[in-house]
Design a protein around this motif. Structure first.
Motif, PDB file in Angstrom:
ATOM      1  N   UNK A   1     -13.085  11.734  -1.314  1.00 27.39           N
ATOM      2  CA  UNK A   1     -13.135  12.246  -2.695  1.00 27.39           C
ATOM      3  C   UNK A   1     -12.872  11.150  -3.717  1.00 27.39           C
ATOM      4  N   UNK A   2     -12.216  10.062  -3.293  1.00 27.02           N
ATOM      5  CA  UNK A   2     -11.848   8.949  -4.176  1.00 27.02           C
ATOM      6  C   UNK A   2     -11.024   9.435  -5.374  1.00 27.02           C
ATOM      7  N   UNK A   3     -10.280  10.510  -5.131  1.00 27.89           N
ATOM      8  CA  UNK A   3      -9.373  11.005  -6.175  1.00 27.89           C
ATOM      9  C   UNK A   3      -8.060  10.245  -6.089  1.00 27.89           C
ATOM     10  N   UNK A   4      -7.096  10.623  -6.893  1.00 27.88           N
ATOM     11  CA  UNK A   4      -5.793   9.952  -6.827  1.00 27.88           C
ATOM     12  C   UNK A   4      -5.125  10.294  -5.502  1.00 27.88           C
ATOM     13  N   UNK A   5      -4.167   9.481  -5.095  1.00 30.77           N
ATOM     14  CA  UNK A   5      -3.486   9.693  -3.812  1.00 30.77           C
ATOM     15  C   UNK A   5      -2.828  11.061  -3.755  1.00 30.77           C
ATOM     16  N   UNK A   6      -2.231  11.459  -4.871  1.00 32.69           N
ATOM     17  CA  UNK A   6      -1.557  12.760  -4.890  1.00 32.69           C
ATOM     18  C   UNK A   6      -2.565  13.885  -4.669  1.00 32.69           C
TER      19      UNK A   6
ATOM     20  N   UNK B   1      -0.196   8.925   1.517  1.00 30.43           N
ATOM     21  CA  UNK B   1      -1.309   8.279   2.208  1.00 30.43           C
ATOM     22  C   UNK B   1      -2.009   9.292   3.119  1.00 30.43           C
ATOM     23  N   UNK B   2      -3.323   9.479   2.874  1.00 29.35           N
ATOM     24  CA  UNK B   2      -4.078  10.497   3.612  1.00 29.35           C
ATOM     25  C   UNK B   2      -4.154  10.163   5.094  1.00 29.35           C
ATOM     26  N   UNK B   3      -4.288   8.887   5.422  1.00 32.47           N
ATOM     27  CA  UNK B   3      -4.368   8.489   6.826  1.00 32.47           C
ATOM     28  C   UNK B   3      -3.077   8.829   7.560  1.00 32.47           C
ATOM     29  N   UNK B   4      -1.978   8.480   6.927  1.00 34.82           N
ATOM     30  CA  UNK B   4      -0.675   8.746   7.536  1.00 34.82           C
ATOM     31  C   UNK B   4      -0.461  10.250   7.681  1.00 34.82           C
TER      32      UNK B   4
ATOM     33  N   UNK C   1      10.595   4.117   0.481  1.00 35.47           N
ATOM     34  CA  UNK C   1       9.167   3.822   0.314  1.00 35.47           C
ATOM     35  C   UNK C   1       8.455   4.550   1.448  1.00 35.47           C
ATOM     36  N   UNK C   2       8.271   5.859   1.222  1.00 37.16           N
ATOM     37  CA  UNK C   2       7.791   6.703   2.317  1.00 37.16           C
ATOM     38  C   UNK C   2       6.289   6.580   2.543  1.00 37.16           C
ATOM     39  N   UNK C   3       5.536   6.340   1.457  1.00 39.87           N
ATOM     40  CA  UNK C   3       4.072   6.276   1.585  1.00 39.87           C
ATOM     41  C   UNK C   3       3.504   7.614   2.012  1.00 39.87           C
ATOM     42  N   UNK C   4       4.190   8.703   1.653  1.00 36.55           N
ATOM     43  CA  UNK C   4       3.779  10.022   2.152  1.00 36.55           C
ATOM     44  C   UNK C   4       2.505  10.534   1.501  1.00 36.55           C
TER      45      UNK C   4
ATOM     46  N   UNK D   1       0.838  -1.200   0.000  1.00 33.98           N
ATOM     47  CA  UNK D   1       0.000   0.000   0.000  1.00 33.98           C
ATOM     48  C   UNK D   1       0.871   1.247   0.000  1.00 33.98           C
ATOM     49  N   UNK D   2       1.947   1.194   0.788  1.00 33.11           N
ATOM     50  CA  UNK D   2       2.836   2.369   0.848  1.00 33.11           C
ATOM     51  C   UNK D   2       3.540   2.590  -0.488  1.00 33.11           C
ATOM     52  N   UNK D   3       3.854   1.479  -1.160  1.00 37.63           N
ATOM     53  CA  UNK D   3       4.532   1.579  -2.456  1.00 37.63           C
ATOM     54  C   UNK D   3       3.689   2.380  -3.439  1.00 37.63           C
ATOM     55  N   UNK D   4       2.370   2.124  -3.401  1.00 38.29           N
ATOM     56  CA  UNK D   4       1.461   2.841  -4.293  1.00 38.29           C
ATOM     57  C   UNK D   4       1.242   4.275  -3.877  1.00 38.29           C
ATOM     58  N   UNK D   5       1.629   4.652  -2.648  1.00 35.81           N
ATOM     59  CA  UNK D   5       1.393   6.013  -2.153  1.00 35.81           C
ATOM     60  C   UNK D   5       2.687   6.769  -1.954  1.00 35.81           C
ATOM     61  N   UNK D   6       3.763   6.281  -2.611  1.00 32.95           N
ATOM     62  CA  UNK D   6       5.062   6.938  -2.486  1.00 32.95           C
ATOM     63  C   UNK D   6       5.353   7.742  -3.746  1.00 32.95           C
ATOM     64  N   UNK D   7       5.740   9.028  -3.600  1.00 36.35           N
ATOM     65  CA  UNK D   7       6.074   9.830  -4.782  1.00 36.35           C
ATOM     66  C   UNK D   7       7.281   9.240  -5.503  1.00 36.35           C
ATOM     67  N   UNK D   8       7.346   9.520  -6.804  1.00 37.81           N
ATOM     68  CA  UNK D   8       8.417   8.955  -7.629  1.00 37.81           C
ATOM     69  C   UNK D   8       9.793   9.378  -7.122  1.00 37.81           C
ATOM     70  N   UNK D   9       9.865  10.655  -6.654  1.00 38.49           N
ATOM     71  CA  UNK D   9      11.142  11.171  -6.151  1.00 38.49           C
ATOM     72  C   UNK D   9      11.668  10.330  -5.000  1.00 38.49           C
ATOM     73  N   UNK D  10      10.765  10.005  -4.069  1.00 35.10           N
ATOM     74  CA  UNK D  10      11.160   9.171  -2.933  1.00 35.10           C
ATOM     75  C   UNK D  10      11.605   7.796  -3.399  1.00 35.10           C
TER      76      UNK D  10
END
Lengths: 644, 113
Positions: free
Chosen positions: A65-70, A40-43, A35-38, A20-29
């Motif tokens: 909102x069910x929008x993209x994580x970013x 993630x709205x919950x985090x 694998x920051x998972x930054x 889950x964190x992998x999918x919520x980590x910016x490309x830069x990270x």
């Protein structure tokens, strides 16, 4: 640095799993190996310096909102900043919570407005994706609907067409029925010493003593058949309990219940097969009679064949019975021609006149044509067994129809179909549904078949010399050549291969009959005048009322004396009198009418219309010899170099 | 009436445009002003204000940029020329409507400033 950035990053209490964190980590990270998972709205909200209830509000609004994580991250960031500003301004958390609004309603509005912030290509991509998914769902729904509809559909046997087939024969008085006598004769016949289906000249040469002995031993069976042939009607009934012992002897299960379970096209016809066997045995017996000078037997056999040919045309006419009747009549004509050539003295003047009258009036006289009445009946029976019935003459294909489809050989000529492949329990419903979708609906198939049959009958209503290329056959060819149409109209194509040659069979037989009437008249003339006439015109008005016509040219049949012997012939497919010249193979081929045969063609192998590949010589510069047959002449004057 | 429709046709958009005309502001600053000047614009909650701001941004009536301040990083919204034009149009319509209703236009202006 903002307040949220002051939060320690090491807090993993609300951290999602690695994937889950992998999918919520910016490309830069990710590029930096973190694998920051930054995203993630919950985090993000749990790490903000907000009271728990306010953090929950932000999370619900952003996540809802069910929008993209970013995008969720960006919204959460703004809402966190908003609430932190409120707290910094001295507002209480409770007041801020009250002012925040309903998180679900807020999420809906944020989603609505945020989607419009996206770039035009991205929005188009999203719409395209939605449309694709929608179409796929529709497709899946349609497939599911078709599968369910197909697997649950059942045909309705609304009409008993077998009863229609039997109807004519039900009312025949017992004393007029020929079938019980034929049946007794067939049961009385011993097993033939050779394979009677392949009874050719070679078999006659090799096994003649055994065949002749068999024929003499079974005289009583032939006598029974002769008595049957003298009866006015055939009177065969499908499912007649009286046939049970005979069917048992044949090891054929054609009980009434079994007959109802299958389309009439697949109806077992052991009586036709057995009557064909009788025809072949009568042919052998006649040959024996000719060879052994047994005049009475020959006449009996000829009259039995003629009676049998009449009986086979009795009842509701279907293609199968019509062709068998034609074959029987053709055999009788062939034997008569042979007798007139090889041993004419066996037949008296009275016998010849009687035979001439009976031949001329066979099936009412005139041009012999196969009748299609019963064929419509068979097709309607097929439709009711493979389609549903909406009560208005329409319906769609049923699983029974799909099953039937698997056994069809669409090859022309038949016999080269690929081996059957079982569809299996999973594939069968899908393929069946697809077939149901592609196959023409019942009304459409019925209309197409009826239209083609009517057109075909209309095109072949005139004499052969007026025939043109059949548009009905061309239409059938188009249906067969197109992969889509072949599937769409497969019930129609199933019916039509048989119709292709049937009209020509009638013309061929008509020509042979007319030639044989001329041959009888010639023999009677010879007996009366002691020589053959110079032309056929000398035979009219007696014994021939009119000159027989050449079915190819529309002119009187060709006649000439060759080496003092008469020769009756047709011009054949080239419509040109070649002086009675026939190639040993060409005599058969000259009667296979096709429009393209009007012109010369190079030699090649062709289908002869009966499932065989034969050598077709270059051009067609020969005639069609009708009497005496080239085979009879060859037997009388064996000459391997002679073309005649 | 759907929340989206209410947002598009209510007082929120002209009110926010009017506030941004006076200078760039963060979301909280806009909300704080609206609380006193036009509380109807926040009838669906303060968080819904960001839907208005995103809407303005999507239609290029306003631009947004991140800026660092004493409270940390904040997103600041600024009116564009197109936004000013839209505000002028809206004002004309409101004035026409106010005239029609027999009310002095100043009353409307007061309500928005």
């Amino acid at each position: 640095m903002s307040d949220i950035d002051h939060k320690p990053r090491g807090d993993t209490s609300a951290r999602p799993g690695l994937i889950a964190r992998l999918g919520r980590t910016p490309l830069g990270d990710l590029l930096r190996g973190r694998i920051s998972g930054s995203m993630d709205a919950r985090q993000q909200t749990s790490q903000a310096q907000l009271p728990a209830d306010l953090a929950e509000l932000v999370f619900r609004a952003a996540h809802g909102t069910r929008l993209r994580h970013r995008e969720q991250h960006e919204i959460a960031q703004e809402l966190i900043a908003h609430l932190l500003d409120g707290l910094a301004a001295g507002e209480s958390p409770q007041w801020l919570r009250e002012q925040f609004g309903n998180p679900a309603a807020v999420a809906r509005l944020l989603r609505w407005s945020h989607l419009r912030r996206r770039s035009q290509p991205r929005r188009l991509l999203r719409r395209g994706f939605q449309a694709t998914v929608g179409l796929l769902l529709l497709l899946v729904a349609a497939v599911v609907f078709l599968i369910v509809r197909h697997t649950t559909s059942r045909p309705t046997l609304a009409h008993d067409y077998l009863a229609d087939l039997n109807q004519g024969d039900q009312s025949v008085p017992p004393g007029d029925r020929a079938w019980p006598l034929y049946r007794d004769a067939l049961m009385k016949l011993e097993r033939f010493p050779v394979d009677d289906v392949r009874l050719n000249e070679q078999a006659y040469l090799n096994d003649w003593p055994a065949i002749a002995a068999y024929l003499k031993r079974n005289r009583s069976a032939f006598n029974l058949a002769r008595q049957a042939a003298a009866k006015p009607r055939l009177g065969f009934r499908y499912g007649d309990p009286e046939d049970a012992p005979w069917l048992k002897m044949l090891a054929t299960n054609t009980s009434a219940a079994n007959l109802q379970q299958q389309p009439l096209y697949l109806l077992p016809t052991p009586h036709l097969d057995e009557l064909s066997r009788l025809r072949r045995l009568l042919l052998a017996d006649s040959r024996r009679a000719i060879a052994e000078d047994e005049a009475e037997v020959l006449l009996d056999d000829l009259q039995t064949l003629l009676g049998l040919a009449n009986h086979l045309r009795d009842g509701r006419p279907v293609l199968l019975t019509e062709l068998r009747a034609f074959a029987c009549f053709g055999t009788m004509l062939q034997l008569l021609g042979r007798a007139l050539t090889e041993n004419p003295s066996l037949l008296s003047d009275e016998a010849l006149v009687d035979l001439a009258h009976r031949i001329a009036t066979y099936s009412g006289g005139g041009t012999l044509r196969a009748r299609m009445d019963g064929e419509y009946l068979l097709f309607e029976d097929l439709l009711q067994r493979i389609y549903t019935d909406d009560g208005g003459g329409d319906g769609y294909l049923t699983p029974e129809g799909s099953e039937f489809f698997q056994h069809i050989d669409f090859q022309d000529p038949p016999g080269n179909a690929p081996p059957e492949v079982s569809w299996g329990p999973v594939v069968a419903p899908i393929k069946g549904a697809a077939l149901s979708l592609l196959t023409a609906r019942r009304r459409e198939a019925s209309y197409m078949a009826e239209r083609l049959m009517l057109r075909f009958e209309a095109e072949r209503a005139g004499p052969l010399w007026q025939w043109e290329e059949s548009t009905a056959e061309a239409q059938v060819g188009k249906l067969r050549d197109s992969a889509y149409l072949r599937i769409c109209y497969w019930p129609v194509l199933y019916v039509f291969p048989g119709l292709k040659h049937v009209a020509m069979q009638g013309e061929v037989l008509t020509q042979q009959r007319d030639a044989m009437l001329a041959a009888i008249a010639l023999e009677l003339y010879r007996r009366q005048h002691g020589s053959w006439p110079e032309s056929l015109a000398a035979l009219t008005p007696l014994p021939l009322p009119t000159l027989p016509m050449d079915r190819f040219s529309g002119q009187p049949l060709c006649y000439r004396l060759v080496n003092g012997r008469p020769l009756v012939y047709s011009t054949g497919v080239d419509r040109d009198d070649d002086g009675g010249r026939a190639h040993r193979m060409g005599n058969d081929l000259a009667q296979r009418w096709e429009p393209w045969k009007k012109v010369s063609r190079p030699p090649r192998l062709v289908h002869d219309g009966f499932g065989n590949r034969v050598y077709m010589p270059a051009g067609f510069d020969w005639d069609w010899i009708l009497w005496p047959s080239p085979e009879s002449l060859a037997r009388q004057e064996p000459d391997p170099d002679s073309e005649l | 009436m759907s929340p989206e429709h209410q947002l598009l046709h209510g007082p929120a958009i002209p009110a926010v445009l009017k506030l941004l005309e006076q200078g760039a502001r963060s979301g909280y600053q806009v909300a704080a002003s609206l609380r006193t000047d036009c509380p109807e614009a926040l009838s669906q909650g303060e968080a819904s204000l960001y839907a208005v701001l995103y809407h303005l941004e999507a239609h290029r009536l306003a631009t947004a940029s991140w800026s660092d301040g004493p409270q940390g990083r904040r997103r600041v919204y600024e009116l564009t020329d197109r936004g000013r034009q839209r505000l002028a149009d809206e004002s004309r319509q409101w004035q026409a409507l106010a005239t029609l209703l027999g009310q002095p236009p100043e009353a409307i202006e007061r309500g928005l400033s």
